[in-house]
Motif scaffolding. Structure first.
Motif, PDB file in Angstrom:
ATOM      1  N   GLY A  74       0.811  -1.215   0.000  1.00 37.00           N
ATOM      2  CA  GLY A  74       0.000   0.000   0.000  1.00 37.00           C
ATOM      3  C   GLY A  74       0.840   1.260   0.000  1.00 37.00           C
ATOM      4  O   GLY A  74       0.481   2.254  -0.638  1.00 37.00           O
ATOM      5  N   MET A  75       1.973   1.201   0.670  1.00 36.89           N
ATOM      6  CA  MET A  75       2.867   2.369   0.699  1.00 36.89           C
ATOM      7  C   MET A  75       3.401   2.691  -0.690  1.00 36.89           C
ATOM      8  O   MET A  75       3.579   3.842  -1.039  1.00 36.89           O
ATOM      9  N   PHE A  76       3.674   1.660  -1.487  1.00 34.20           N
ATOM     10  CA  PHE A  76       4.280   1.875  -2.795  1.00 34.20           C
ATOM     11  C   PHE A  76       3.235   2.040  -3.894  1.00 34.20           C
ATOM     12  O   PHE A  76       3.315   2.950  -4.697  1.00 34.20           O
ATOM     13  N   VAL A  77       2.276   1.154  -3.900  1.00 38.18           N
ATOM     14  CA  VAL A  77       1.280   1.173  -4.962  1.00 38.18           C
ATOM     15  C   VAL A  77       0.400   2.411  -4.852  1.00 38.18           C
ATOM     16  O   VAL A  77       0.072   3.042  -5.853  1.00 38.18           O
ATOM     17  N   LEU A  78       0.029   2.769  -3.638  1.00 35.08           N
ATOM     18  CA  LEU A  78      -0.859   3.917  -3.435  1.00 35.08           C
ATOM     19  C   LEU A  78      -0.113   5.244  -3.343  1.00 35.08           C
ATOM     20  O   LEU A  78      -0.740   6.299  -3.272  1.00 35.08           O
ATOM     21  N   ARG A  79       1.201   5.189  -3.349  1.00 34.45           N
ATOM     22  CA  ARG A  79       2.011   6.408  -3.196  1.00 34.45           C
ATOM     23  C   ARG A  79       1.632   7.472  -4.215  1.00 34.45           C
ATOM     24  O   ARG A  79       1.515   8.645  -3.885  1.00 34.45           O
ATOM     25  N   ASP A  80       1.432   7.071  -5.454  1.00 39.90           N
ATOM     26  CA  ASP A  80       1.121   8.030  -6.511  1.00 39.90           C
ATOM     27  C   ASP A  80      -0.371   8.204  -6.754  1.00 39.90           C
ATOM     28  O   ASP A  80      -0.762   9.032  -7.575  1.00 39.90           O
ATOM     29  N   ALA A  81      -1.181   7.432  -6.056  1.00 41.91           N
ATOM     30  CA  ALA A  81      -2.626   7.578  -6.205  1.00 41.91           C
ATOM     31  C   ALA A  81      -3.074   8.880  -5.542  1.00 41.91           C
ATOM     32  O   ALA A  81      -2.487   9.322  -4.554  1.00 41.91           O
ATOM     33  N   GLU A  82      -4.097   9.479  -6.120  1.00 43.26           N
ATOM     34  CA  GLU A  82      -4.608  10.706  -5.529  1.00 43.26           C
ATOM     35  C   GLU A  82      -5.248  10.406  -4.189  1.00 43.26           C
ATOM     36  O   GLU A  82      -5.767   9.322  -3.963  1.00 43.26           O
ATOM     37  N   GLY A  83      -5.181  11.382  -3.306  1.00 43.24           N
ATOM     38  CA  GLY A  83      -5.826  11.224  -2.009  1.00 43.24           C
ATOM     39  C   GLY A  83      -4.889  11.513  -0.865  1.00 43.24           C
ATOM     40  O   GLY A  83      -3.672  11.630  -1.032  1.00 43.24           O
ATOM     41  N   ASP A  84      -5.474  11.612   0.277  1.00 45.64           N
ATOM     42  CA  ASP A  84      -4.767  11.909   1.509  1.00 45.64           C
ATOM     43  C   ASP A  84      -3.924  10.707   1.942  1.00 45.64           C
ATOM     44  O   ASP A  84      -4.440   9.574   1.980  1.00 45.64           O
ATOM     45  N   PRO A  85      -2.642  10.914   2.246  1.00 51.77           N
ATOM     46  CA  PRO A  85      -1.789   9.789   2.676  1.00 51.77           C
ATOM     47  C   PRO A  85      -2.355   9.031   3.881  1.00 51.77           C
ATOM     48  O   PRO A  85      -2.253   7.807   3.950  1.00 51.77           O
ATOM     49  N   GLU A  86      -2.965   9.745   4.801  1.00 47.43           N
ATOM     50  CA  GLU A  86      -3.533   9.084   5.979  1.00 47.43           C
ATOM     51  C   GLU A  86      -4.713   8.195   5.590  1.00 47.43           C
ATOM     52  O   GLU A  86      -4.871   7.098   6.121  1.00 47.43           O
ATOM     53  N   GLU A  87      -5.525   8.655   4.653  1.00 48.88           N
ATOM     54  CA  GLU A  87      -6.642   7.837   4.178  1.00 48.88           C
ATOM     55  C   GLU A  87      -6.132   6.585   3.461  1.00 48.88           C
ATOM     56  O   GLU A  87      -6.711   5.500   3.604  1.00 48.88           O
ATOM     57  N   LYS A  88      -5.061   6.721   2.710  1.00 43.44           N
ATOM     58  CA  LYS A  88      -4.480   5.562   2.020  1.00 43.44           C
ATOM     59  C   LYS A  88      -3.917   4.569   3.038  1.00 43.44           C
ATOM     60  O   LYS A  88      -4.073   3.358   2.880  1.00 43.44           O
ATOM     61  N   ARG A  89      -3.272   5.088   4.086  1.00 37.94           N
ATOM     62  CA  ARG A  89      -2.742   4.212   5.140  1.00 37.94           C
ATOM     63  C   ARG A  89      -3.879   3.451   5.802  1.00 37.94           C
ATOM     64  O   ARG A  89      -3.811   2.237   6.004  1.00 37.94           O
ATOM     65  N   LYS A  90      -4.953   4.162   6.102  1.00 38.91           N
ATOM     66  CA  LYS A  90      -6.099   3.527   6.765  1.00 38.91           C
ATOM     67  C   LYS A  90      -6.760   2.485   5.868  1.00 38.91           C
ATOM     68  O   LYS A  90      -7.214   1.443   6.354  1.00 38.91           O
TER      69      LYS A  90
END
Length: 176
Positions: free
Chosen positions: A138-154
């Motif tokens: 998730g850290m790598f794949v979602l890194r460039d995805a739009e959105g809030d980093p905290e939301e991606k972590r969650k």
């Protein structure tokens, strides 16, 4: 970490690091004899929370709630150390050669032992392995995805918890 990310570990010199930090090479060398010493120092910031989490987890009962708490705390540690994990991902060959790589791998196996049941069916063990790596990916794949980093972590944490919950809910020895 910026230089290592930009140029790679092997192509970054102590001179360049000193220049980026705006210190003399002698001043840098006083504290760190090698680039590996710098990496080890940086990884201590990551491994300290992991060691604390492991110590805590080893004292807890092997309940689903404990496993969820381990994943939650690990997710926060990953988030705090995101640049180091990017370094590890982008410099995998180097990590295999550095002592810190082996140390980190050992910690990952201990964490894995805390969230999986060795008596569980294989598919449930795979779910637990996947839970930890879901957070890494998730850290790598979602890194460039739009959105809030905290939301991606969650979001990655939610999927990891779902996987461990599924594995925990299945009685050992029962096939799906």
């Amino acid at each position: 970490m910026e230089l290592f990310a930009e140029q790679g570990y092997e192509k970054t010199s102590l001179r360049e690091i000193a220049e980026r930090l705006d210190v003399t090479k002698a001043a840098l060398y006083y504290h760190f004899k090698t680039k590996e010493d710098i990496i080890i120092s940086l990884f201590q910031d990551l491994t300290r929370p992991m060691d604390e989490l492991i110590a805590w987890g080893q004292e807890q009962p092997r309940t689903l709630e404990t496993k969820k708490e381990i994943l939650t705390r690990y997710s926060l540690a990953l988030s705090a150390a995101a640049p180091l994990f990017r370094f590890m991902h982008e410099n995998q060959a180097t990590m295999r050669d550095l002592s810190i790589g082996e140390t980190f791998k050992e910690r990952m196996f201990v964490l894995l032992d805390l969230v999986k049941d060795p008596q569980a069916v294989l598919t449930d063990q795979v779910r637990c392995v996947s839970a930890l790596f879901t957070m890494h990916a998730g850290m790598f794949v979602l890194r460039d995805a739009e959105g809030d980093p905290e939301e991606k972590r969650k979001a990655a944490l939610e999927v990891a918890i779902d996987l461990v919950s599924q594995a925990h809910g299945q009685a050992p020895g029962v096939t799906r």
